[in-house]
Scaffold this active site. Structure first.
Site, mmCIF file in Angstrom:
data_model
loop_
_atom_site.group_PDB
_atom_site.id
_atom_site.type_symbol
_atom_site.label_atom_id
_atom_site.label_comp_id
_atom_site.label_asym_id
_atom_site.label_seq_id
_atom_site.Cartn_x
_atom_site.Cartn_y
_atom_site.Cartn_z
ATOM 1 N N CYS A 1 11.905 7.445 -123.630
ATOM 2 C CA CYS A 1 12.686 6.810 -122.575
ATOM 3 C C CYS A 1 13.149 5.421 -123.028
ATOM 4 O O CYS A 1 14.324 5.069 -122.912
ATOM 5 C CB CYS A 1 11.830 6.725 -121.311
ATOM 6 N N CYS A 2 12.228 4.637 -123.598
ATOM 7 C CA CYS A 2 12.599 3.300 -124.095
ATOM 8 C C CYS A 2 13.567 3.399 -125.269
ATOM 9 O O CYS A 2 14.479 2.583 -125.403
ATOM 10 C CB CYS A 2 11.353 2.533 -124.540
ATOM 11 N N CYS B 1 11.255 -2.440 -116.527
ATOM 12 C CA CYS B 1 11.783 -1.503 -115.543
ATOM 13 C C CYS B 1 10.761 -1.291 -114.427
ATOM 14 O O CYS B 1 9.547 -1.353 -114.673
ATOM 15 C CB CYS B 1 12.088 -0.167 -116.207
ATOM 16 N N CYS C 1 7.574 0.966 -114.734
ATOM 17 C CA CYS C 1 6.671 0.643 -115.847
ATOM 18 C C CYS C 1 6.172 -0.798 -115.784
ATOM 19 O O CYS C 1 5.688 -1.339 -116.787
ATOM 20 C CB CYS C 1 7.383 0.862 -117.173
ATOM 21 N N CYS D 1 8.699 -2.035 -125.971
ATOM 22 C CA CYS D 1 9.742 -1.032 -125.767
ATOM 23 C C CYS D 1 10.272 -0.502 -127.091
ATOM 24 O O CYS D 1 10.842 0.576 -127.145
ATOM 25 C CB CYS D 1 10.886 -1.609 -124.938
HETATM 26 S S1 SF4 Z 1 10.458 0.517 -119.489
HETATM 27 FE FE1 SF4 Z 1 9.966 2.519 -118.551
HETATM 28 S S2 SF4 Z 1 11.786 3.161 -117.393
HETATM 29 FE FE2 SF4 Z 1 12.375 1.446 -118.757
HETATM 30 S S3 SF4 Z 1 13.192 2.441 -120.560
HETATM 31 FE FE3 SF4 Z 1 11.019 2.069 -120.988
HETATM 32 S S4 SF4 Z 1 9.886 3.899 -120.291
HETATM 33 FE FE4 SF4 Z 1 11.990 3.992 -119.445
#
Ligand code: SF4
Length: 235
Positions: A114-115, A198, A201, A225
């Site tokens: 996701c990151c 985010c 998280c 991240c």
């Molecule tokens: S902080 Fe969380 S929601 Fe944001 S990009 Fe990374 S995993 Fe995804």
């Protein structure tokens, strides 16, 4: 500007005064700006450390630009603060966001991926599109367990310099600077957050580790991240 290399970071963190750290950060930015001109670009995460770096950079030259990587999961307060920063510095901050479709709740099932998609990839786009030769970050070595081995000046990707001008600053010194120079900060800090990311998280945390509220309950807890570790110059 000196070439990337090692300095005794821990010694400097503990022995430089606040004023010496500010001086040193300004000098690093001045030298880098002299060398890179408009290829020096600030990565502004809108966190407190980035707010310091952005302010220092503007003191060096109001011509220094920056980019903001945002995601669909940023808190409303951060999105509002982002707009306020854009209004304060018209035309100086470019937004990058990856709006491609991703699996629902990927932040739970695979936060690394996701990151990678939502944060690292848009950072690569920013570096490519803005033709960055030296990118400037708000990374601090006292901020978490994974940030102790960085240097102020690094070349993790060949041909791309990374400058971390506030690497040596304590959290307290960041707040000292913001207060003394009346630099606005994200209102989420007033709620008790110490490190912002985010919404899914990021949690309010207490204790010594400033980043302990990040990715709680996952293997990334308190971690990163990826923008500081993954290759950013990918053809
Ligand atoms: S902080 Fe969380 S929601 Fe944001 S990009 Fe990374 S995993 Fe995804």
């Amino acid at each position: 500007m000196k070439s990337p290399g090692s300095v005794d970071v821990k010694h400097l963190v503990e022995n430089l005064t606040f004023a010496q750290k500010v001086e040193r950060s300004l000098r690093l930015l001045e030298e880098a700006y002299e060398e890179y001109g408009d290829r020096l670009v600030v990565a502004n995460s809108l966190g407190k450390d980035s707010c310091v770096v952005w302010d220092l950079a503007q003191r060096v030259s109001s011509d220094i630009g920056g980019f903001i990587v945002t995601t669909r999961f940023k808190p409303t307060e951060t999105k509002t603060f982002m707009q306020e920063e854009m209004d304060r510095y018209p035309g100086m901050l470019k937004i990058f966001e990856n709006d491609e479709e991703i699996p629902a709740q990927l932040y739970k099932t695979d936060p690394e991926r996701c990151c990678e998609l939502l944060k690292v990839q848009p950072t690569r786009w920013a570096i490519e599109e803005m033709k960055v030769g030296c990118w400037v970050t708000g990374l601090r070595c006292t901020e978490g367990r994974m940030r102790t081995e960085f240097q102020e000046l690094e070349e993790r990707d060949e041909g791309l310099i990374k400058l971390n001008p506030v690497l040596l600053w304590y959290e307290r010194e960041v707040w000292e600077y913001l207060a003394l120079h009346r630099v606005p900060a994200n209102p989420l800090y007033a709620q008790g957050y110490r490190s912002l990311g985010c919404s899914p998280c990021t949690a309010i945390s207490t204790g010594a580790d400033e980043r302990a509220g990040r990715w709680i309950g996952t293997s990334k807890c308190g971690g990163e991240c990826g923008i500081h570790r993954r290759p950013l110059l990918v053809s």
